[in-house]
Design a protein around this motif. Structure first.
Motif, PDB file in Angstrom:
ATOM      1  N   TYR A   1       0.812  -1.222   0.000  1.00 10.15           N
ATOM      2  CA  TYR A   1       0.000   0.000   0.000  1.00 10.15           C
ATOM      3  C   TYR A   1       0.849   1.276   0.000  1.00 10.15           C
ATOM      4  O   TYR A   1       0.583   2.216  -0.766  1.00 10.15           O
TER       5      TYR A   1
ATOM      6  N   GLU B   1      -8.294   1.358   2.811  1.00  7.55           N
ATOM      7  CA  GLU B   1      -9.277   2.442   2.706  1.00  7.55           C
ATOM      8  C   GLU B   1      -8.592   3.806   2.702  1.00  7.55           C
ATOM      9  O   GLU B   1      -9.009   4.720   1.976  1.00  7.55           O
TER      10      GLU B   1
ATOM     11  N   LEU C   1      -7.082   4.270  -0.769  1.00  3.65           N
ATOM     12  CA  LEU C   1      -8.087   4.608  -1.783  1.00  3.65           C
ATOM     13  C   LEU C   1      -8.517   6.068  -1.657  1.00  3.65           C
ATOM     14  O   LEU C   1      -8.700   6.763  -2.666  1.00  3.65           O
TER      15      LEU C   1
ATOM     16  N   GLU D   1      -7.900   8.955  -4.507  1.00  4.02           N
ATOM     17  CA  GLU D   1      -9.041   9.730  -4.996  1.00  4.02           C
ATOM     18  C   GLU D   1      -8.749  11.221  -4.893  1.00  4.02           C
ATOM     19  O   GLU D   1      -9.053  11.996  -5.804  1.00  4.02           O
TER      20      GLU D   1
ATOM     21  N   GLY E   1      -8.461  -8.341  -5.702  1.00  4.52           N
ATOM     22  CA  GLY E   1      -9.514  -7.414  -5.296  1.00  4.52           C
ATOM     23  C   GLY E   1      -8.966  -6.063  -4.903  1.00  4.52           C
ATOM     24  O   GLY E   1      -9.483  -5.015  -5.310  1.00  4.52           O
ATOM     25  N   ALA E   2      -7.890  -6.048  -4.112  1.00  3.11           N
ATOM     26  CA  ALA E   2      -7.288  -4.782  -3.696  1.00  3.11           C
ATOM     27  C   ALA E   2      -6.682  -4.059  -4.899  1.00  3.11           C
ATOM     28  O   ALA E   2      -6.829  -2.834  -5.042  1.00  3.11           O
TER      29      ALA E   2
ATOM     30  N   ARG F   1      -7.638  -4.238  -7.951  1.00  8.21           N
ATOM     31  CA  ARG F   1      -8.730  -3.722  -8.771  1.00  8.21           C
ATOM     32  C   ARG F   1      -9.304  -2.442  -8.171  1.00  8.21           C
ATOM     33  O   ARG F   1      -9.593  -1.482  -8.899  1.00  8.21           O
ATOM     34  N   ARG F   2      -9.469  -2.394  -6.872  1.00  6.95           N
ATOM     35  CA  ARG F   2     -10.013  -1.193  -6.241  1.00  6.95           C
ATOM     36  C   ARG F   2      -9.053  -0.018  -6.395  1.00  6.95           C
ATOM     37  O   ARG F   2      -9.465   1.107  -6.695  1.00  6.95           O
ATOM     38  N   MET F   3      -7.759  -0.255  -6.212  1.00  9.70           N
ATOM     39  CA  MET F   3      -6.762   0.807  -6.400  1.00  9.70           C
ATOM     40  C   MET F   3      -6.800   1.331  -7.830  1.00  9.70           C
ATOM     41  O   MET F   3      -6.789   2.541  -8.071  1.00  9.70           O
TER      42      MET F   3
ATOM     43  N   ARG G   1      -9.159   1.140 -10.175  1.00 12.43           N
ATOM     44  CA  ARG G   1     -10.393   1.780 -10.627  1.00 12.43           C
ATOM     45  C   ARG G   1     -10.577   3.173 -10.043  1.00 12.43           C
ATOM     46  O   ARG G   1     -11.208   4.028 -10.669  1.00 12.43           O
ATOM     47  N   VAL G   2     -10.040   3.422  -8.868  1.00 10.16           N
ATOM     48  CA  VAL G   2     -10.110   4.766  -8.302  1.00 10.16           C
ATOM     49  C   VAL G   2      -9.401   5.764  -9.215  1.00 10.16           C
ATOM     50  O   VAL G   2      -9.785   6.935  -9.310  1.00 10.16           O
TER      51      VAL G   2
ATOM     52  N   GLU H   1      -7.325  -0.347 -14.468  1.00 12.89           N
ATOM     53  CA  GLU H   1      -7.915  -1.665 -14.303  1.00 12.89           C
ATOM     54  C   GLU H   1      -6.839  -2.616 -13.811  1.00 12.89           C
ATOM     55  O   GLU H   1      -5.639  -2.324 -13.884  1.00 12.89           O
TER      56      GLU H   1
END
Length: 530
Positions: free
Chosen positions: A428, A467, A470, A474, A497-498, A500-502, A504-505, A509
Motif C-alpha cells: 500500500y 481504505e 483509496l 481519490e 480485489g485490492a 482492482r479497487r486501487m 479503478r479509483v 484496471e
C-alpha cells in the motif's frame, strides 16, 4: 441578381458559393446560432409565407461535411421554400456520429464524408438513417509530396517508411481511410490482411513520436519545405486549393486511392417536408448548375474515377481504436514485487525469473519515445520505513546517460531483479508513493500510468490501510493530468480485489496472470489499455 419580388415561388437568391458561405456565417453569428440561414421571407405587402405554397412553417436540421459545405449552402439557396428555416451546420461526419452514439439525434438531412459513418459501428444502437443518394460528389484521399517525394508501390510501403504524416483518424475521415488503406489494397499487392494490419504499428508510433516532439500539430499539404521527402495525406480538393506551391504532386500509389464520396442521408423520423427538401437538393446537384457548384469547389462528379474500396465499417472503427493505442506512447513507472514469495518455483524458473524475462522482451516492443521507470518493493526495501527502491527513474528509452540508453539500463536492471527478492510485501505505501511519482513526471501526449505487479497482499503492519490508500488516491487524481494505476496479479496468490479497487479509483484496471507464463501477454494487455 433577382430580387425577392422577381424570383419564383420557393426559390432563394442565387449567389456565388464563397460569398454565400460568408454571409451564412456572418448571419449565423449575428443571431447567435452558429451557421444558421433563415430562408423565411414575406412579400412587400406582408403576405404570410404559406401564400408561397407552404402549408406551414417548418425547420430542417442539416449537417454537412466541411468539404461539401459551400456546395450544399449554395444549392439550398436555390431549392429551399421561403417558409422553411434551414440550419446548414458545418460538422464532420465523425463528430455527428459520435454525438448520435452518445444519445443524440441524427440530423434531418445529413451529408457526411463517407458511408461507413452511418453504420452501427459508428452510430451504435441508434436507428440508422435512410440513404437517399449514394454519392453527391467525390474527392480522392491522396499522398502529396514535393519534388523530393517518392511514389511508393503501395500504401503499406509508404506508411511503413516513416515519411508519411496523416491527420488524426479519430477526427478525420481522410485519416481513417488512409490508415486502413493497406488493408484495402492487401489482395492487390499480395499481402495478407493480418500483415497489412501490422503495418499500422510502426506508422502510428512514428506519428506519435512526432507529436510528443511538438511536430505535425497541423496537417496540411504544404506543411513541409520544398526539398523534404515527406508525404502528407490530403484530399485532392485540398491539393487544388494550395497557393504558391507548384512543386506539390499527387504521389498516391498506383493501386488506387480511397475516396470521400459524400452520401445524402435523411433521418428515419424526418418529416415529409425534410425529405422533400433533401430530394430537391439531390436533384439540383445532379443538374448542370449543380455540377458547376461541385467542380468550382474542387470536387469531382459522383461517378468520376475508380476508388480503392475501403474495408468494412467495423474494421475501420477497430483500426482507429488501435491507432489511438499505438500512436499515444506510454509513460509508465513499472513497480515490481520483490518479496520472498517471488522466488516460488514455476517449473520454468522462479516467478521473478519469468517476470524479468517478460520485462526484457516487452522493452523490445516499446518505441524509443516511450518513457519507462522501474521500482522494486518489499518491506523496507529502500531502507527503514521505505518499502520501495528506485532502480531507474522515468526517462525516454532513447535517453542517453553515462554512455548507455535508458532501454539498455532497464534491461540490465531486469537481469538483476531475481537477486533482489526477500522479505514481505509492502504494497500500500509503495502504491501511493509510485502514484505520486508518476504524477510528478506527468507528460502530455502520453498515456501516463503506474504498472503495479505483485504476487501477494499487503503485509506491512506499519503501512496505511487500503481504505486510507483509496481515499488518498481519490484526492490525488487530477482529470487534467490523468495517471492510471494498472494492476497485474501474478498468480491466484495475489490480492486481485485490492489491486482492482486501487486501479479503478484512478481510472485504470487490474489483470490476472493466472499462470506465470501468462505474464508477458497480460503485461502487454495492461500497457496497451487506455
Amino acid at each position: 441578381m433577382q430580387s425577392n419580388d422577381q424570383r419564383g415561388p420557393g426559390r432563394a437568391t442565387k449567389m456565388p458559393t464563397a460569398v454565400l458561405a460568408v454571409l451564412v456565417l456572418v448571419t449565423g453569428l449575428a443571431v447567435g446560432a452558429g451557421a444558421t440561414w433563415l430562408a423565411l421571407s414575406r412579400d412587400d405587402d406582408g403576405a404570410a409565407a404559406s401564400d408561397d405554397g407552404c402549408a406551414e412553417f417548418r425547420r430542417v436540421d442539416v449537417a454537412v461535411a466541411p468539404e461539401m459545405y459551400g456546395v450544399v449552402v449554395a444549392a439550398l439557396a436555390d431549392v429551399t421554400p421561403d417558409c422553411v428555416q434551414v440550419d446548414p451546420a458545418m460538422r464532420s461526419g465523425i463528430e455527428v456520429a459520435r454525438g448520435v452514439s452518445m444519445g443524440g439525434r441524427v440530423p434531418d438531412v445529413w451529408v457526411p464524408e463517407a458511408h461507413f459513418l452511418a453504420t452501427d459501428a459508428y452510430l451504435g444502437p441508434a436507428t440508422r438513417p435512410q440513404l437517399l443518394v449514394k454519392s453527391l460528389a467525390r474527392t480522392p484521399v491522396l499522398l502529396v509530396g514535393g519534388k523530393a517525394g517518392q511514389q511508393f508501390a503501395s500504401w503499406g510501403d509508404a506508411e511503413a517508411s516513416g515519411l508519411v504524416t496523416v491527420p488524426n483518424p479519430e477526427s478525420s475521415v481522410a485519416g481513417a481511410l488512409a490508415v486502413t488503406a493497406p488493408e484495402a489494397e492487401a489482395r492487390a499487392v499480395g499481402r495478407t490482411r493480418e500483415a497489412s494490419r501490422q503495418l499500422m504499428v510502426p506508422f502510428a508510433q512514428a506519428q506519435g513520436a512526432r507529436t510528443v516532439d511538438g511536430e505535425d500539430a497541423t496537417v496540411q499539404p504544404a506543411m513541409f519545405p520544398r526539398r523534404s521527402p515527406r508525404l502528407v495525406v490530403a484530399t485532392e480538393q485540398q491539393l487544388k486549393t494550395v497557393d504558391g506551391r507548384a512543386d506539390l504532386r499527387d504521389l498516391t500509389p498506383a493501386v488506387g486511392a480511397p475516396v470521400l464520396d459524400f452520401p445524402l442521408l435523411v433521418s428515419s423520423d424526418a418529416s415529409q417536408g425534410s425529405r422533400a427538401l433533401a430530394r430537391a437538393l439531390a436533384e439540383h446537384l445532379d443538374s448542370t448548375e449543380g455540377s458547376s457548384l461541385i467542380t468550382d469547389e474542387g470536387l469531382r462528379a459522383p461517378a468520376d474515377g475508380d476508388a480503392l474500396r475501403p474495408p468494412a465499417a467495423k474494421t475501420i472503427a477497430e483500426a482507429v481504436r488501435s491507432w489511438s493505442v499505438f500512436s499515444v506512447p506510454s509513460a509508465m513507472l513499472a513497480v515490481v514485487d520483490a518479496s520472498g514469495s517471488m522466488d516460488a518455483d514455476t517449473g520454468s524458473g522462479s516467478r521473478m525469473d519469468l517476470l524479468a524475462d517478460a520485462a526484457r522482451i516487452g522493452l523490445g516492443f516499446l518505441p524509443d519515445h516511450a518513457r519507462v521507470g522501474l521500482w522494486v518493493f518489499s518491506i523496507d526495501k529502500g531502507g527503514p520505513g521505505q518499502d520501495w527502491r528506485e532502480l531507474e527513474p522515468i526517462r525516454r528509452l532513447d535517453d542517453l546517460r553515462f554512455g548507455r540508453t535508458q532501454r539498455y539500463a532497464l534491461r540490465e536492471r531486469a537481469a538483476e531483479m531475481p537477486g533482489l527478492t526477500d522479505g514481505g510485501t509492502g504494497l500500500y505505501d509503495t502504491a501511493l508513493a509510485a502514484y505520486r511519482e508518476a504524477q510528478k513526471n506527468y507528460r502530455p501526449h502520453y498515456s501516463n500510468a503506474v504498472v503495479l505487479m505483485t504476487d501477494g497482499q499487503n503485509e506491512d503492519p506499519g503501512s496505511i490501510s487500503l481504505e486510507q490508500l483509496l481515499q488518498r488516491l481519490e484526492e490525488l487524481r487530477d482529470p487534467d493530468k490523468p495517471v492510471r494505476m494498472v494492476g497485474i496479479a501474478i498468480s491466484g496468490d495475489a490480492d486481485l480485489g485490492a489491486l482492482r479497487r486501487m486501479a479503478r479509483v484512478t481510472g485504470g484496471e487490474a489483470y490476472l496472470a493466472a499462470e506465470p507464463t501468462d505474464i508477458l501477454g497480460v503485461f502487454a494487455q495492461a500497457v496497451l489499455s487506455r
